[in-house]
Design a protein around this motif. Structure first.
Motif, PDB file in Angstrom:
ATOM      1  N   THR A   1      14.734 -24.287  21.099  1.00 30.67           N
ATOM      2  CA  THR A   1      15.228 -24.270  22.323  1.00 30.67           C
ATOM      3  C   THR A   1      14.875 -22.523  22.699  1.00 30.67           C
ATOM      4  O   THR A   1      14.148 -21.887  22.228  1.00 30.67           O
ATOM      5  N   GLU A   2      15.431 -22.068  23.974  1.00 28.16           N
ATOM      6  CA  GLU A   2      15.019 -20.916  24.201  1.00 28.16           C
ATOM      7  C   GLU A   2      15.671 -19.791  23.672  1.00 28.16           C
ATOM      8  O   GLU A   2      15.696 -18.459  24.290  1.00 28.16           O
ATOM      9  N   THR A   3      16.553 -19.861  22.886  1.00 26.34           N
ATOM     10  CA  THR A   3      17.730 -18.718  22.611  1.00 26.34           C
ATOM     11  C   THR A   3      17.484 -18.269  21.140  1.00 26.34           C
ATOM     12  O   THR A   3      17.102 -19.172  20.194  1.00 26.34           O
ATOM     13  N   VAL A   4      17.371 -17.008  20.721  1.00 27.20           N
ATOM     14  CA  VAL A   4      17.211 -16.437  19.447  1.00 27.20           C
ATOM     15  C   VAL A   4      18.428 -16.219  19.052  1.00 27.20           C
ATOM     16  O   VAL A   4      19.154 -15.165  19.993  1.00 27.20           O
ATOM     17  N   HIS A   5      19.012 -16.375  17.998  1.00 27.26           N
ATOM     18  CA  HIS A   5      20.258 -15.630  17.656  1.00 27.26           C
ATOM     19  C   HIS A   5      20.213 -14.775  16.492  1.00 27.26           C
ATOM     20  O   HIS A   5      19.432 -14.713  15.755  1.00 27.26           O
ATOM     21  N   ILE A   6      21.231 -13.880  16.527  1.00 34.84           N
ATOM     22  CA  ILE A   6      21.113 -12.526  15.503  1.00 34.84           C
ATOM     23  C   ILE A   6      22.499 -12.750  15.035  1.00 34.84           C
ATOM     24  O   ILE A   6      23.488 -12.566  15.897  1.00 34.84           O
ATOM     25  N   PHE A   7      22.722 -12.759  13.709  1.00 38.81           N
ATOM     26  CA  PHE A   7      23.828 -12.509  13.058  1.00 38.81           C
ATOM     27  C   PHE A   7      24.028 -11.424  12.303  1.00 38.81           C
ATOM     28  O   PHE A   7      22.934 -10.690  11.726  1.00 38.81           O
ATOM     29  N   LYS A   8      25.136 -10.706  12.264  1.00 39.49           N
ATOM     30  CA  LYS A   8      25.351  -9.402  11.576  1.00 39.49           C
ATOM     31  C   LYS A   8      26.183  -9.580  10.017  1.00 39.49           C
ATOM     32  O   LYS A   8      27.075 -10.400  10.245  1.00 39.49           O
ATOM     33  N   MET A   9      25.551  -8.938   9.016  1.00 39.55           N
ATOM     34  CA  MET A   9      26.075  -9.173   7.823  1.00 39.55           C
ATOM     35  C   MET A   9      27.678  -8.279   7.717  1.00 39.55           C
ATOM     36  O   MET A   9      27.406  -7.122   7.255  1.00 39.55           O
TER      37      MET A   9
ATOM     38  N   ALA B   1      22.079 -12.356  20.966  1.00 37.80           N
ATOM     39  CA  ALA B   1      21.336 -13.307  21.332  1.00 37.80           C
ATOM     40  C   ALA B   1      20.050 -13.039  22.407  1.00 37.80           C
ATOM     41  O   ALA B   1      20.632 -12.031  23.288  1.00 37.80           O
ATOM     42  N   ALA B   2      18.899 -13.489  22.189  1.00 38.90           N
ATOM     43  CA  ALA B   2      17.793 -13.213  22.977  1.00 38.90           C
ATOM     44  C   ALA B   2      17.315 -14.518  23.665  1.00 38.90           C
ATOM     45  O   ALA B   2      17.371 -15.412  23.159  1.00 38.90           O
ATOM     46  N   HIS B   3      17.143 -14.554  24.874  1.00 39.40           N
ATOM     47  CA  HIS B   3      16.819 -15.695  25.721  1.00 39.40           C
ATOM     48  C   HIS B   3      15.219 -15.735  26.121  1.00 39.40           C
ATOM     49  O   HIS B   3      14.895 -14.610  26.964  1.00 39.40           O
ATOM     50  N   LEU B   4      14.553 -16.556  25.633  1.00 36.69           N
ATOM     51  CA  LEU B   4      13.000 -16.519  25.598  1.00 36.69           C
ATOM     52  C   LEU B   4      12.869 -16.951  27.071  1.00 36.69           C
ATOM     53  O   LEU B   4      13.265 -18.024  27.614  1.00 36.69           O
ATOM     54  N   PRO B   5      11.552 -16.816  27.530  1.00 36.80           N
ATOM     55  CA  PRO B   5      11.124 -17.219  28.852  1.00 36.80           C
ATOM     56  C   PRO B   5      10.486 -18.701  28.484  1.00 36.80           C
ATOM     57  O   PRO B   5      10.169 -19.237  29.609  1.00 36.80           O
ATOM     58  N   THR B   6      10.237 -19.102  27.474  1.00 37.69           N
ATOM     59  CA  THR B   6       9.664 -20.264  26.890  1.00 37.69           C
ATOM     60  C   THR B   6      10.277 -21.051  25.961  1.00 37.69           C
ATOM     61  O   THR B   6      11.042 -20.452  25.248  1.00 37.69           O
TER      62      THR B   6
ATOM     63  N   TYR C   1      21.106  -7.653   9.321  1.00 31.93           N
ATOM     64  CA  TYR C   1      21.041  -8.534  10.340  1.00 31.93           C
ATOM     65  C   TYR C   1      20.060  -9.708   9.993  1.00 31.93           C
ATOM     66  O   TYR C   1      19.224  -9.620   9.059  1.00 31.93           O
ATOM     67  N   LEU C   2      20.427 -10.818  10.650  1.00 33.98           N
ATOM     68  CA  LEU C   2      19.699 -11.856  10.311  1.00 33.98           C
ATOM     69  C   LEU C   2      19.400 -12.745  11.454  1.00 33.98           C
ATOM     70  O   LEU C   2      20.489 -12.911  12.253  1.00 33.98           O
ATOM     71  N   CYS C   3      18.123 -13.114  11.897  1.00 35.06           N
ATOM     72  CA  CYS C   3      17.770 -13.689  13.030  1.00 35.06           C
ATOM     73  C   CYS C   3      17.304 -15.342  13.006  1.00 35.06           C
ATOM     74  O   CYS C   3      16.648 -15.309  11.809  1.00 35.06           O
ATOM     75  N   CYS C   4      17.529 -16.047  13.835  1.00 35.72           N
ATOM     76  CA  CYS C   4      17.008 -17.373  13.517  1.00 35.72           C
ATOM     77  C   CYS C   4      16.532 -17.914  15.033  1.00 35.72           C
ATOM     78  O   CYS C   4      16.981 -17.514  16.090  1.00 35.72           O
ATOM     79  N   SER C   5      15.531 -18.896  15.085  1.00 45.54           N
ATOM     80  CA  SER C   5      14.836 -19.303  16.213  1.00 45.54           C
ATOM     81  C   SER C   5      14.988 -20.891  15.871  1.00 45.54           C
ATOM     82  O   SER C   5      14.820 -21.514  14.923  1.00 45.54           O
ATOM     83  N   SER C   6      14.656 -21.732  16.983  1.00 44.06           N
ATOM     84  CA  SER C   6      14.460 -22.972  17.041  1.00 44.06           C
ATOM     85  C   SER C   6      13.559 -23.399  18.261  1.00 44.06           C
ATOM     86  O   SER C   6      12.832 -22.508  18.739  1.00 44.06           O
TER      87      SER C   6
END
Length: 448
Positions: A265-273, A312-317, A258-263
């Protein structure tokens, strides 16, 4: 990741100028947060000290160590060992290597310019200045190699593989384009150059085995994964198409799946290899995308062929920098998100992906009424002058980094560094005993 800008303060004399008492303005909390190399602990630092937390239990944030008398800017822990490297706000040219369990400073190094970032693994420590890099041998802290005249890198962008068999260093090869340089830290030679993006790089990270590197540009819409050996592009993922973002972090899971990325924005994306190539071929041959690819422009069909996020994970902040880690905790795959505002969010990753449920929220801080104090060390008033303090428990080793300095070392200090060299061998010599199998620095339990 660290916050390099000091919190804004009210202008002096504002109340007198306005003739009225202005409301109290509270400084926003700003922390340096970072996970260790195997995602088993979290470092939290600020001007009021630093703390280390264990991530072995997602329900409870267990404190490992607390230091309330250090003005910290960067803190990095070596795996699950007792070795930490510290850069303070008061002196950003000085690097300290400490044994936090014993409360002692092993050595310190001073540089000609401020430290912008640093990374370490079991054999190398890399210090990034704005236009140069210094590669140390972690066994004795000697400078093995200096990379000079690098493109300006004020944010200290660099990555170091945690695998000593593929001990690669990555740093920007340009300040105007997405060129990334891969350097072999064992053979001390350039490995390859990757033209990853058109725009400047925002973040990058090695896979656990060091054979792949994930990259993202300042535009932040596309994430690419390349081979570190021959610069071949292996994967391409699309984070989004609606808006450009400011990327914060890329992080692989320890299994490399897995690879995760954040920015910002309120969304963290996870990609699967996965075998994206086979899925693209199947879609193009049998799906509607394959039909429309005959008529749509190449740039549009390229978007269809890019991998999408598995979860995807949605952050409260949102709007603040954060760092990510994916770790297996009690046989559950968890996503940890630590923000520079002092929050740790824990999500559960299930095998089906989709929207991840928020499992736990922890408030983190770097100061507390109870803490273990480090043994104070005499400050170096002149960073350009080598300083040796033989009055400490272990003594210290300091040298100004100009070229490949050897510094100055007393007989007692030489003995300590010989112990360090012996104990960092794999496996370590039997005369050294550790509280855990990965403990660093190599000090005997009965040493004084």
């Amino acid at each position: 990741m660290s916050s390099q800008n000091s919190p804004s303060l009210p202008a002096p004399g504002l109340e007198e100028m306005s003739g009225s008492v202005s409301p109290e303005i509270k400084e926003p909390k700003q922390y340096f947060v970072n996970f260790n190399q195997d995602n088993t602990s979290l470092s939290v630092a600020s001007k009021s000290g630093y703390k280390l937390y264990s991530l072995n239990n997602a329900d409870i944030l267990e404190e490992i160590y607390s230091n309330g008398n250090e003005d910290c800017w960067i803190v990095e822990r070596l795996f699950s060992s007792s070795l930490v490297t510290i850069v303070s706000n008061a002196c950003k040219r000085k690097l300290k290597v400490c044994h936090f369990k014993r409360g002692t400073e092993i050595c310190h190094y001073s540089y000609t310019h401020n430290i912008c970032g640093l990374k370490l693994n079991r054999i190398r420590l890399v210090v990034c200045l704005e236009e140069s890099l210094y590669i140390h041998n972690i066994r004795d802290m000697k400078v093995l190699h200096t990379i000079r005249d690098t493109p300006r890198n004020p944010n200290g962008l660099l990555a170091l593989s945690i695998d000593v068999d593929n001990c690669f260093l990555a740093y920007p090869g340009s300040s105007t384009s997405g060129e990334i340089q891969i350097f072999d830290c064992v053979n001390l030679q350039a490995q390859t150059m990757i033209q990853a993006h058109q725009g400047p790089l925002a973040t990058f990270a090695f896979s656990p085995c060091g054979t792949r590197i994930a990259t993202a540009s300042e535009k932040g819409t596309v994430i690419r994964i390349f081979s570190t050996f021959d610069a071949t592009k292996l994967y391409e993922f699309r984070r989004g198409v609606k808006r450009c973002v400011t990327m914060s972090c890329l992080s692989f899971s320890l299994c490399g799946e897995y690879l995760c990325c954040s920015s910002n924005t309120e969304t963290v994306h996870i990609f699967k290899m996965e075998d994206v190539g086979s899925k693209k071929k199947s879609t193009q041959e049998t799906g509607w995308a394959g039909y429309f690819s005959l008529y749509l422009p190449g740039t549009v069909t390229k978007v269809f062929n890019q991998g999408r996020s598995f979860a995807a994970a949605h952050l409260p902040t949102f709007g603040c920098k954060n760092v990510l880690a994916i770790s297996m905790v009690h046989k559950e795959l968890r996503l940890f998100v630590a923000t520079e505002e002092g929050a740790l969010f824990v999500y559960t990753i299930n095998k089906n992906g989709g929207d991840l449920p928020l499992f736990k929220t922890h408030q983190i801080s770097s100061n507390d009424s109870e803490h273990h104090e480090m043994v104070p060390h005499a400050s170096d008033p002149n960073p350009s002058t080598p300083h040796v303090d033989e009055g400490g428990i272990l003594g210290s080793y300091a040298g100004i980094v100009k070229g490949n300095p050897m510094g100055q070392m007393s007989g007692t200090e030489s003995e300590k560094f010989r112990e360090m060299q012996a104990a960092t061998e794999s496996p370590p010599k039997s005369l050294f005993h550790f509280t855990d199998e990965h403990e660093y620095p190599p000090l005997t339990q009965n040493s004084e």
